[in-house]
Design a protein around this motif. Structure first.
Motif: not given
Length: 130
Positions: A39, A71, A98, A129
């Motif tokens: 992320r 992400d 994502w 995700a």
């Protein structure tokens, strides 16, 4: 802020947008079924890419990892350095972005035509995700 209303780069992991300072963060989430999720939030350019590059390299070095999910919902800025990393990763593994993609990132990918090369998955209710 310069005279054209553009933000300026602050310290290594910060980007100044108007009066707000936005941190750049990278978080590697636990993996499963041959995939790792990274992320990333904030602005990514030449000065802030090192943590993201290191996280992706580490994730791909783990045994059994075949898919890397980035992400990118919190990415507020990405330049050619960020785009280069995405394309490099695309050649190394099964890379998924994502989303939904933030406006600036969607524009970058559309203008360069890389939205036709990269796989983009959109978050939906009940689908994460991780």
């Amino acid at each position: 802020m310069d005279g054209r209303g553009l933000g300026r780069l602050g310290p290594r992991s910060l980007r100044v947008q108007g009066d707000a300072v936005e941190p750049t963060t990278v978080t590697v989430l636990p993996g499963r079924d041959g995939r790792r999720v990274v992320r990333c939030t904030g602005a990514f350019d030449f000065n802030t890419m090192a943590p993201l590059q290191a996280a992706c390299d580490t994730a791909l070095a783990e045994a059994g990892v075949e898919r890397l999910v980035l992400d990118v919902r919190g990415v507020t800025f990405g330049d050619s350095t960020f785009l280069n990393l995405l394309l490099t990763l695309c050649g190394q593994c099964d890379l998924r972005l994502w989303g939904p993609l933030p406006r600036q990132l969607a524009r970058l990918l559309a203008v360069t035509g890389t939205n036709q090369v990269l796989t983009i998955e959109h978050a939906t209710a009940g689908k994460a995700a991780e």
